[in-house]
Design a protein around this motif. Sequence first.
Motif, PDB file in Angstrom:
ATOM      1  N   GLY A  75      42.051  44.628  31.068  1.00 54.18           N
ATOM      2  CA  GLY A  75      41.179  44.521  32.235  1.00 54.18           C
ATOM      3  C   GLY A  75      41.376  45.627  33.245  1.00 54.18           C
ATOM      4  N   GLU A  81      41.493  46.107  27.139  1.00 55.91           N
ATOM      5  CA  GLU A  81      41.940  44.760  26.775  1.00 55.91           C
ATOM      6  C   GLU A  81      42.685  44.083  27.923  1.00 55.91           C
ATOM      7  OE1 GLU A  81      44.150  45.809  23.372  1.00 55.91           O
ATOM      8  OE2 GLU A  81      42.425  45.811  22.005  1.00 55.91           O
ATOM      9  N   ASP A 131      37.818  42.241  22.300  1.00 57.07           N
ATOM     10  CA  ASP A 131      37.195  40.922  22.451  1.00 57.07           C
ATOM     11  C   ASP A 131      36.569  40.722  23.829  1.00 57.07           C
ATOM     12  OD1 ASP A 131      37.916  40.252  19.869  1.00 57.07           O
ATOM     13  OD2 ASP A 131      39.753  39.208  20.465  1.00 57.07           O
ATOM     14  N   ASN A 132      37.130  41.367  24.852  1.00 58.21           N
ATOM     15  CA  ASN A 132      36.639  41.128  26.206  1.00 58.21           C
ATOM     16  C   ASN A 132      35.483  42.040  26.615  1.00 58.21           C
ATOM     17  OD1 ASN A 132      38.427  43.312  26.221  1.00 58.21           O
ATOM     18  ND2 ASN A 132      39.088  42.941  28.330  1.00 58.21           N
TER      19      ASN A 132
END
Length: 295
Positions: free
Chosen positions: A259, A257, A88-89
């Motif tokens: 980061g 996910e 998603d990121n």
Amino acid sequence: MPGKGEILVAVRAAGINGADIHQRKGRYPAPPGSPQDIPGLELAGEVVGLGDGVLRFREGDRVMAVVGGGGHVELATLHERAAMPVPDNLDWPEAGGFPEVFTTAHDAIFSQGGLKAGETLLIHGAAGGVGTAAVQLGRAAGARVIATVRTEALRPEVEKLGATAIAPDGFEEHGPFDVVLELVGAPNMAGNLSSLTIGGRIVVIGVAGGGAKAEVNLGVLMAKRGTIRASLLRPRPLEEKAIAMRLVERHVLPLVESGAVRVPVAATFPLDRADEAYARFEEGGKLGKIVLLTD
């Protein structure tokens, strides 16, 4: 229409890689079954059609994929096992620049090179897509990472990714190295051997900076009990690519996910300006990926 086990993807972004440039110049034909006249080894987009027997994805899913060619298009048909879910990121440019370079880097330094926590990894040509991926994966694995970067202005940016960035000349002084990821080519081979640890591993996955033919001192290689391996991802059969991508899903996507790993994007171009994007890639002096966008 997609066939059995295949998905139809509306491409939103597709990264450019060195193989695309060589293919356009007639020096690197696509493997059988892939378009010979359309470059593109990676893509990201939305699933808009399903063939019979598809189990991994549904229409509307965001996916990214490694393909043998033909990725620089608006619609692509590919086997579902060639695709990965997009975290998603990741935005579309990042997703379009992720699959080929991170799969290549992960396969090279872990599956081929056997990198372990506490070892020292040397990456030649670390400012490009595979190089920036390898720096981050090496750091995340607990290795000490040394990265050669020819463009001085890019070294601070590579260091932010987790490496000690150095000029290519005299890299041997920063060894010894347990694993050497060779993206530049023949000129580095003598130095790679001389700075290898006992039991060290050299993995050659690129020859972009100086040719493919190198003289190897077998006496040094034997004394170091070293290993030289070489690998290409593109011509592998689907089954082997799928295994490599499943390892990325298991070990790398969680880092994305959280980061801990990112996809540096140097520039984006619309698909109808692909020629400009290819030219920018060939200029060099960039950090990370050049990505084509369909929107």
